[in-house]
Design an enzyme around this catalytic site. Structure first.
Site, PDB file in Angstrom:
ATOM      1  N   CYS A   1      -0.432   3.453   2.319  1.00 28.79           N
ATOM      2  CA  CYS A   1       0.951   3.070   3.961  1.00 28.79           C
ATOM      3  C   CYS A   1       2.597   3.463   4.488  1.00 28.79           C
ATOM      4  O   CYS A   1       3.184   3.796   5.630  1.00 28.79           O
ATOM      5  CB  CYS A   1       0.143   1.847   4.097  1.00 28.79           C
TER       6      CYS A   1
ATOM      7  N   CYS B   1       0.875  -1.504   0.338  1.00 28.60           N
ATOM      8  CA  CYS B   1      -0.378   0.676  -0.366  1.00 28.60           C
ATOM      9  C   CYS B   1       0.743   1.388  -0.037  1.00 28.60           C
ATOM     10  O   CYS B   1       1.766   1.476   1.014  1.00 28.60           O
ATOM     11  CB  CYS B   1      -1.251   0.018   1.324  1.00 28.60           C
TER      12      CYS B   1
END
Length: 100
Positions: free
Chosen positions: A33, A30
């Site tokens: 993230c 991600c």
């Protein structure tokens, strides 16, 4: 210090924590993230009064389901075993601080 939160240590580290807990639900693939990871690490260093934990949603699917995580990164604040705030997405550090 950032703690890795798993199903095995969840009760001890999160539910039974005396301190406020900030959980970062994330995954290695991600991009957002990865952008937020240094911010979360900074908060962990600057706020020793807060237990900062990271939950890898790929490895801890049961915890992700328990918190109804539909998108990542998602940040959850837990106080005395209860979820008090939850937000998703890339957010400024000031907003995370405000949540605490």
């Amino acid at each position: 210090m950032v703690h890795t939160i798993t199903e095995k240590n969840f009760e001890e580290k999160v539910l039974n924590a005396e301190a406020t807990v900030l959980l970062d639900f994330w995954a290695g693939w991600c991009g957002p993230c990865r952008m937020m990871s240094p911010v979360v690490d900074e908060l962990a260093q600057e706020r020793p009064d807060v237990l900062v934990g990271k939950v890898n949603v790929d490895e801890e699917t049961a915890l992700a389901e328990k918190f109804n995580i539909l998108s990542i990164p998602t940040f959850v604040v837990v106080k005395k075993g209860e979820v008090v705030k939850q937000i998703s997405g890339v957010r400024p550090k000031a907003l995370l601080e405000e949540m605490l």
